[in-house]
Design an enzyme around this catalytic site. Structure first.
Site, PDB file in Angstrom:
ATOM      1  N   THR A 185      33.226  28.404  37.980  1.00  0.00           N
ATOM      2  CA  THR A 185      34.623  28.791  38.207  1.00  0.00           C
ATOM      3  C   THR A 185      34.929  28.432  39.660  1.00  0.00           C
ATOM      4  O   THR A 185      34.022  28.424  40.505  1.00  0.00           O
ATOM      5  CB  THR A 185      34.842  30.298  38.014  1.00  0.00           C
ATOM      6  OG1 THR A 185      34.010  30.985  38.952  1.00  0.00           O
ATOM      7  CG2 THR A 185      34.485  30.746  36.615  1.00  0.00           C
ATOM      8  N   GLU A 330      36.008  29.516  31.599  1.00  0.00           N
ATOM      9  CA  GLU A 330      35.224  30.338  30.674  1.00  0.00           C
ATOM     10  C   GLU A 330      35.591  30.105  29.218  1.00  0.00           C
ATOM     11  O   GLU A 330      34.927  30.596  28.312  1.00  0.00           O
ATOM     12  CB  GLU A 330      35.431  31.830  30.989  1.00  0.00           C
ATOM     13  CG  GLU A 330      34.859  32.305  32.305  1.00  0.00           C
ATOM     14  CD  GLU A 330      35.800  32.101  33.492  1.00  0.00           C
ATOM     15  OE1 GLU A 330      36.655  31.187  33.442  1.00  0.00           O
ATOM     16  OE2 GLU A 330      35.672  32.860  34.470  1.00  0.00           O
ATOM     17  N   LYS A 439      51.187  46.798  42.704  1.00  0.00           N
ATOM     18  CA  LYS A 439      51.386  48.117  42.102  1.00  0.00           C
ATOM     19  C   LYS A 439      52.296  48.928  43.017  1.00  0.00           C
ATOM     20  O   LYS A 439      51.884  49.386  44.070  1.00  0.00           O
ATOM     21  CB  LYS A 439      50.046  48.796  41.850  1.00  0.00           C
ATOM     22  CG  LYS A 439      49.280  48.023  40.794  1.00  0.00           C
ATOM     23  CD  LYS A 439      47.993  48.658  40.346  1.00  0.00           C
ATOM     24  CE  LYS A 439      47.445  47.830  39.173  1.00  0.00           C
ATOM     25  NZ  LYS A 439      46.031  47.893  38.982  1.00  0.00           N
ATOM     26  N   TRP A 444      54.166  47.917  37.838  1.00  0.00           N
ATOM     27  CA  TRP A 444      53.612  46.631  38.235  1.00  0.00           C
ATOM     28  C   TRP A 444      54.711  45.612  38.486  1.00  0.00           C
ATOM     29  O   TRP A 444      55.660  45.514  37.719  1.00  0.00           O
ATOM     30  CB  TRP A 444      52.672  46.093  37.149  1.00  0.00           C
ATOM     31  CG  TRP A 444      51.402  46.874  36.978  1.00  0.00           C
ATOM     32  CD1 TRP A 444      51.076  48.039  37.614  1.00  0.00           C
ATOM     33  CD2 TRP A 444      50.313  46.566  36.124  1.00  0.00           C
ATOM     34  NE1 TRP A 444      49.831  48.462  37.204  1.00  0.00           N
ATOM     35  CE2 TRP A 444      49.344  47.578  36.284  1.00  0.00           C
ATOM     36  CE3 TRP A 444      50.032  45.517  35.235  1.00  0.00           C
ATOM     37  CZ2 TRP A 444      48.128  47.574  35.586  1.00  0.00           C
ATOM     38  CZ3 TRP A 444      48.836  45.521  34.540  1.00  0.00           C
ATOM     39  CH2 TRP A 444      47.883  46.535  34.722  1.00  0.00           C
TER      40      TRP A 444
HETATM   41  P1  ADP Z   1      39.559  30.009  38.743  1.00  0.00           P
HETATM   42  O1  ADP Z   1      39.522  31.280  37.921  1.00  0.00           O
HETATM   43  O2  ADP Z   1      38.466  29.992  39.717  1.00  0.00           O
HETATM   44  O3  ADP Z   1      40.908  29.678  39.305  1.00  0.00           O
HETATM   45  P2  ADP Z   1      39.948  28.263  36.450  1.00  0.00           P
HETATM   46  O4  ADP Z   1      40.220  26.858  36.797  1.00  0.00           O
HETATM   47  O5  ADP Z   1      39.087  28.541  35.289  1.00  0.00           O
HETATM   48  O6  ADP Z   1      39.244  28.859  37.711  1.00  0.00           O
HETATM   49  O7  ADP Z   1      41.339  28.962  36.292  1.00  0.00           O
HETATM   50  C1  ADP Z   1      41.686  29.853  35.277  1.00  0.00           C
HETATM   51  C2  ADP Z   1      42.846  30.681  35.719  1.00  0.00           C
HETATM   52  O8  ADP Z   1      43.968  29.867  36.052  1.00  0.00           O
HETATM   53  C3  ADP Z   1      43.376  31.610  34.667  1.00  0.00           C
HETATM   54  O9  ADP Z   1      42.610  32.787  34.609  1.00  0.00           O
HETATM   55  C4  ADP Z   1      44.796  31.861  35.145  1.00  0.00           C
HETATM   56  O10 ADP Z   1      44.856  32.866  36.132  1.00  0.00           O
HETATM   57  C5  ADP Z   1      45.177  30.561  35.780  1.00  0.00           C
HETATM   58  N1  ADP Z   1      45.986  29.764  34.858  1.00  0.00           N
HETATM   59  C6  ADP Z   1      45.589  28.766  34.063  1.00  0.00           C
HETATM   60  N2  ADP Z   1      46.623  28.247  33.391  1.00  0.00           N
HETATM   61  C7  ADP Z   1      47.725  28.942  33.750  1.00  0.00           C
HETATM   62  C8  ADP Z   1      49.107  28.890  33.404  1.00  0.00           C
HETATM   63  N3  ADP Z   1      49.593  27.993  32.553  1.00  0.00           N
HETATM   64  N4  ADP Z   1      49.925  29.793  33.993  1.00  0.00           N
HETATM   65  C9  ADP Z   1      49.465  30.706  34.868  1.00  0.00           C
HETATM   66  N5  ADP Z   1      48.185  30.792  35.237  1.00  0.00           N
HETATM   67  C10 ADP Z   1      47.315  29.925  34.693  1.00  0.00           C
END
Ligand code: ADP
Length: 545
Positions: A185, A330, A439, A444
């Site tokens: 990640t 994930e 919060k 929220w």
């Molecule tokens: P990291 O968690 O380290 O940023 P990832 O590349 O796996 O790594 O990113 C996943 C995260 O990206 C998601 O948990 C979400 O918060 C965000 N995300 C992915 N796609 C979208 C989207 N279309 N809109 C908003 N957030 C998104």
């Protein structure tokens, strides 16, 4: 009674076998790192991937070994993935945009044995390699003619290296649950954690991605994956395209507006996938230079929330369908895609864009729910936020070496760390990350929603919202803005712009203008750093109360 169907392990190599057998001539075009365009096809890629397998074995790489890649999207990177998984070794993609120390940390955590690197990253590899003793061999993805001088002992050019194999080799077979790939990640919300894909999860993920209401690729598509293979399993495209028999167009190292436009048009790309920033660069380029997108039919946009203006411009100005998608490393990574169900047929204008702002509905093989902090289901009313949890055969059941165990519960649900609401039609919309949501007085406030509204102001280039401590309300929003080049928006003007778009208690307590907002290696706003930067900032309202 048992079914009487064949045991047919879901191995990644079967996907390439399918493409090479039934779509042998389908093109794989790449902008090479050396410069010129390179053209090959699935049949030849399979032959070369077998050589990679054979050659890796000769290097002592075996089942379960981690093989790192530090590379752009090109045919060589693509065939390496298949060569690696072909002997049961594990492709481990490294993100070159991370800090060198972080890359070294990740490589040590994964205990990578061999590294494939593009020419671009050779200086980086020279710097980090002394810190990663597990790496025995470095293969530079080029030929002898382009091989530079390097301080790395035993570094060899790829073409000469695979040239030593005759390709008389067969893929190894093993249980479909064997590990195939690894991706960490990006650490937006903490230390990077290793995600380990299996052959089975990759194949099933491609099948779920193939559904018409997901990516829906076909043999008639020409696909440009701008999302790098080193981001979140490359969005699965390295498996989905050969499964569909779609042509692949690889952008190499160039992802600026002009280069993306050039490759989209000259290669007659019909489908592409990238994060919003890439599309913003392309649309800005087109606005300035002019141009049309006659072949492009669909773009998948995800990784962070897609600004409404991007969807609107693509669809209304260029006639390109936008599919807003959400996913995570994930989840292999697709979680949901915003294609239109009949319930939303006939919507136009702002009402349609309201739906397209959502991250959409999950395809088969992704289960999804939203809960409160006590794991109780929250209503699907399109407004009540909750923790977003998922389950499925292409969703992680643990991180490598047991990190982050608290995110997995006994019933197999994975807590994504995202906050979202669901509507009655099963469309999910991300409102925040659990760590970022503000919060205020027990309620929220969605930072993503505020940011998306703020960037709608014509003078705002980029916006980030963070919660600051407040004596009365616990936390209140601070809006951080980077103005568009040559613009000097006034605070009052932006507040007035927001005032008829949100409820009063969502209004930012203050606005600050900065030159730059910090970003992570995957281009997301780095809220941790931003909160640190404004830790001692006094909100004017904090003094008043
Ligand atoms: P990291 O968690 O380290 O940023 P990832 O590349 O796996 O790594 O990113 C996943 C995260 O990206 C998601 O948990 C979400 O918060 C965000 N995300 C992915 N796609 C979208 C989207 N279309 N809109 C908003 N957030 C998104």
């Amino acid at each position: 009674m048992q079914g009487l169907m064949q045991e047919w392990p879901l191995l990644c190599t079967k996907v390439l076998d399918h493409a090479a057998t039934f779509h042998p001539e389908r093109e794989i075009v790449s902008r090479s790192v050396e410069g010129p365009m390179h053209r090959t096809n699935y049949r030849d890629i399979r032959a070369r991937a077998l050589k990679v397998s054979q050659r890796l074995e000769r290097n002592g790489i075996a089942l379960g070994d981690r093989v790192a890649t530090l590379a752009w999207n090109t045919w060589r990177h693509f065939e390496c993935w298949y060569g690696i998984v072909g002997i049961g070794a594990i492709y481990h993609t490294l993100n070159p945009r991370l800090f060198p120390d972080q890359i070294a940390w990740i490589m040590n955590d994964a205990e990578d044995k061999l590294l494939f690197t593009d020419l671009t990253f050779l200086p980086l590899v020279e710097a980090i390699l002394p810190k990663v003793p597990s790496v025995e061999t470095v293969i530079v993805l080029t030929d002898a003619a382009h091989m530079p001088e390097t301080s790395i002992a035993n570094a060899v050019p790829y073409e000469e290296w695979i040239g030593e194999a005759d390709g008389d080799f067969a893929w190894k077979t093993f249980d479909e649950n064997t590990a195939a790939g690894m991706c960490y990640t990006s650490g937006t919300t903490g230390m990077p954690k290793g995600v380990v894909y299996s052959h089975r999860s990759n194949v099933l993920h491609s099948m779920l991605a193939q559904q018409p209401d997901a990516m829906g690729l076909s043999a008639r598509d020409r696909v440009l994956p701008i999302v790098p293979l080193f981001h979140a399993n490359g969005w699965g495209i390295a498996f989905t395209c050969p499964m569909a028999g779609a042509a692949l167009v690889m952008p190499g190292a160039k992802m600026d507006g002009a280069s993306v436009y050039e490759i989209l048009t000259t290669e007659k790309v019909t489908f592409s996938a990238a994060v919003p920033t890439v599309w913003l660069m392309l649309l800005q380029y087109l606005e300035k230079e002019g141009g049309e997108l006659p072949d492009l039919k669909k773009v998948v946009i995800g990784g962070s929330a897609c600004p409404r203006i991007v969807t609107q411009t693509f669809e209304e100005r260029y006639g390109v369908e936008v599919i807003h998608a959400w996913g995570m490393t994930e989840m292999s990574p697709l979680g949901s895609l915003c294609t239109l169900k009949p319930e939303y047929a006939g919507l136009t204008g702002e009402a349609l864009l309201d739906v397209k702002d959502k991250q959409g509905h999950p395809p088969f093989a992704v289960e999804m729910k939203i809960t409160d902090d006590e794991n109780r289901d929250r209503p699907w009313d399109g407004k009540t936020f909750g923790r977003l949890k998922v389950r499925g055969p292409a969703v992680a059941r643990a991180y490598y070496k047991g990190a982050g165990a608290e995110q997995f519960d006994a019933d197999g649900w994975f807590d994504t760390g995202d906050v979202a609401h669901m509507d009655a039609n099963g469309y999910m919309q991300i409102t925040d990350r659990a760590k970022d949501v503000i919060k205020s007085g027990g309620e929220w406030i969605s930072t993503i929603e505020l940011e998306n509204l703020a960037v709608g102001h014509p003078d705002v280039g980029e916006a980030a919202v963070i919660g600051l401590k407040h004596p009365k309300w616990d936390e209140r929003p601070l809006l951080v803005i980077v103005a568009k080049e040559g613009c000097q928006p006034a605070k009052e003007d932006i507040l007035a712009y927001l005032s008829d778009k949100i409820v009063k208690w969502w209004m930012p307590d203050d606005i600050v203008f900065v030159d730059e907002i910090p970003h992570t290696a995957t281009g997301k706003i780095q809220k941790i750093t931003l909160r640190e930067q404004f830790r001692d900032y006094q909100l004017p309202t904090a003094a008043e109360d």
